[in-house]
Scaffold this motif. Sequence first.
Motif, PDB file in Angstrom:
ATOM      1  N   GLU A 177       0.822  -1.202   0.000  1.00 39.41           N
ATOM      2  CA  GLU A 177       0.000   0.000   0.000  1.00 39.41           C
ATOM      3  C   GLU A 177       0.858   1.255   0.000  1.00 39.41           C
ATOM      4  OE1 GLU A 177      -3.565   2.172   2.594  1.00 39.41           O
ATOM      5  OE2 GLU A 177      -2.680   0.298   3.311  1.00 39.41           O
ATOM      6  N   ARG A 180       2.914   1.560  -3.389  1.00 40.63           N
ATOM      7  CA  ARG A 180       2.038   1.900  -4.520  1.00 40.63           C
ATOM      8  C   ARG A 180       1.602   3.357  -4.463  1.00 40.63           C
ATOM      9  NH1 ARG A 180      -0.983  -3.958  -4.201  1.00 40.63           N
ATOM     10  NH2 ARG A 180       0.473  -5.048  -5.605  1.00 40.63           N
ATOM     11  N   TYR A 181       1.430   3.881  -3.276  1.00 37.75           N
ATOM     12  CA  TYR A 181       1.120   5.310  -3.144  1.00 37.75           C
ATOM     13  C   TYR A 181       2.278   6.149  -3.676  1.00 37.75           C
ATOM     14  CZ  TYR A 181       0.281   9.885  -1.044  1.00 37.75           C
ATOM     15  OH  TYR A 181       0.106  11.231  -0.858  1.00 37.75           O
ATOM     16  N   ALA A 184       2.361   6.015  -7.337  1.00 35.39           N
ATOM     17  CA  ALA A 184       1.248   6.744  -7.947  1.00 35.39           C
ATOM     18  C   ALA A 184       1.515   8.240  -8.032  1.00 35.39           C
ATOM     19  CB  ALA A 184      -0.039   6.481  -7.170  1.00 35.39           C
ATOM     20  N   SER A 295       4.505  10.865   7.133  1.00 36.99           N
ATOM     21  CA  SER A 295       3.602   9.845   6.619  1.00 36.99           C
ATOM     22  C   SER A 295       4.013   8.525   7.263  1.00 36.99           C
ATOM     23  CB  SER A 295       3.717   9.735   5.096  1.00 36.99           C
ATOM     24  OG  SER A 295       3.334  10.952   4.479  1.00 36.99           O
ATOM     25  N   PRO A 333      -0.973   9.224   4.790  1.00 42.30           N
ATOM     26  CA  PRO A 333      -0.108  10.264   4.193  1.00 42.30           C
ATOM     27  C   PRO A 333      -0.160  11.557   5.005  1.00 42.30           C
ATOM     28  CG  PRO A 333      -2.148  10.046   2.936  1.00 42.30           C
ATOM     29  CD  PRO A 333      -2.179   8.971   3.992  1.00 42.30           C
ATOM     30  N   THR A 337       5.464  13.392   2.543  1.00 42.21           N
ATOM     31  CA  THR A 337       5.423  12.761   1.213  1.00 42.21           C
ATOM     32  C   THR A 337       4.728  13.678   0.209  1.00 42.21           C
ATOM     33  OG1 THR A 337       3.435  11.541   1.901  1.00 42.21           O
ATOM     34  CG2 THR A 337       5.530  10.361   1.970  1.00 42.21           C
TER      35      THR A 337
END
Length: 342
Positions: A177, A180-181, A184, A295, A333, A337
């Motif tokens: 998770e 992947r954030y 992204a 984060s 988050p 970040t």
Amino acid sequence: MGVRVKRPTIADIALRAGVSKVAVSYALNDQPGVSASTRASIKAIAEELGWRPNSAARALSGARAQAVGLVVRRPASALGTEPFFMEFISGIESVLSDRAYALMLQMVDSEERETEIYRRWWGERRVDGVFLVDPHTDDPRVPAVEALGLPAVVIGPPHTAGSLPAVWSDDAKSVQEAVRYLLAIGHRRIARVAGPESFAHTAVRDAAFREVCAEAGLPAPEIVHTDYTGDEGARAARRLLIAAERPTAMVFDNDIMAVAALSVAQEIGLSIPRDLSVVAWDESQLTQVVRPALSALARDIPAYGASAARTLLALVADGEAGNVEEECARFVPRGSTSAPAA
């Protein structure tokens, strides 16, 4: 020179109550052979005198110790600097206190010392069971505890626990998770600063980290293993950040190392999060009071400890308990970040 206080004995209780030592033994161990009124009187006198059974007598009688044990193979200073352990212990205590159980805590510096403590505690019936923390993939403590017949709960992945019950969460999902954030929002150079390589949960996180980076078509990512301390975290961050191809994002295995990385970034003139995004695991008060706030991968650690305590007490009471999967850590988050600078 101090005065040595004599520990009250069964003989002292018998003398005060005007009964035999055998009668006192029957009463204190809830065995037949004395009347209800005599039993109550003997117990009241024992309480008044401050009598407690010694470990040898408890072992012979088969009585429960009303205590469980936790041995941590880390420096004693780790309890003061790693919020995880204090929150985990607070969760354990929230369950034990309701059951009139005590927690025996011991810090050690070697696996041999840890195993010896389990043998002594169990041989003297000082504990009714133990928590095994920081399991390795092939952990010699597991067969040692199984051979002793000592009830134990492994705090880690089930594949490390042998026949013992495990209380665990899926760290792979948490890593996926968070990474992947970062992917992204545009990061392509992501490094991981991890704990000891020998720990099973470190291996699980490493594998998930490599897998999600490979899925994104990235080259094999940089992973640095440390001892969880701020000094080692800072050293790892410094080495990564002065490299020719420095990462634009870093994921740390605890909050102390992540905070140390903030200082290193400032030291070499980097801006957080414009030049470097930082993610910590686990969330703590520390991750929220620094600036920018970190984060983090967040989970309810006291609930994790409470679940472990309930599982161990069920094992002690019933002779069996199943694995318990707790909710995995979720990515939260915050200000540390953002998308990487162009």
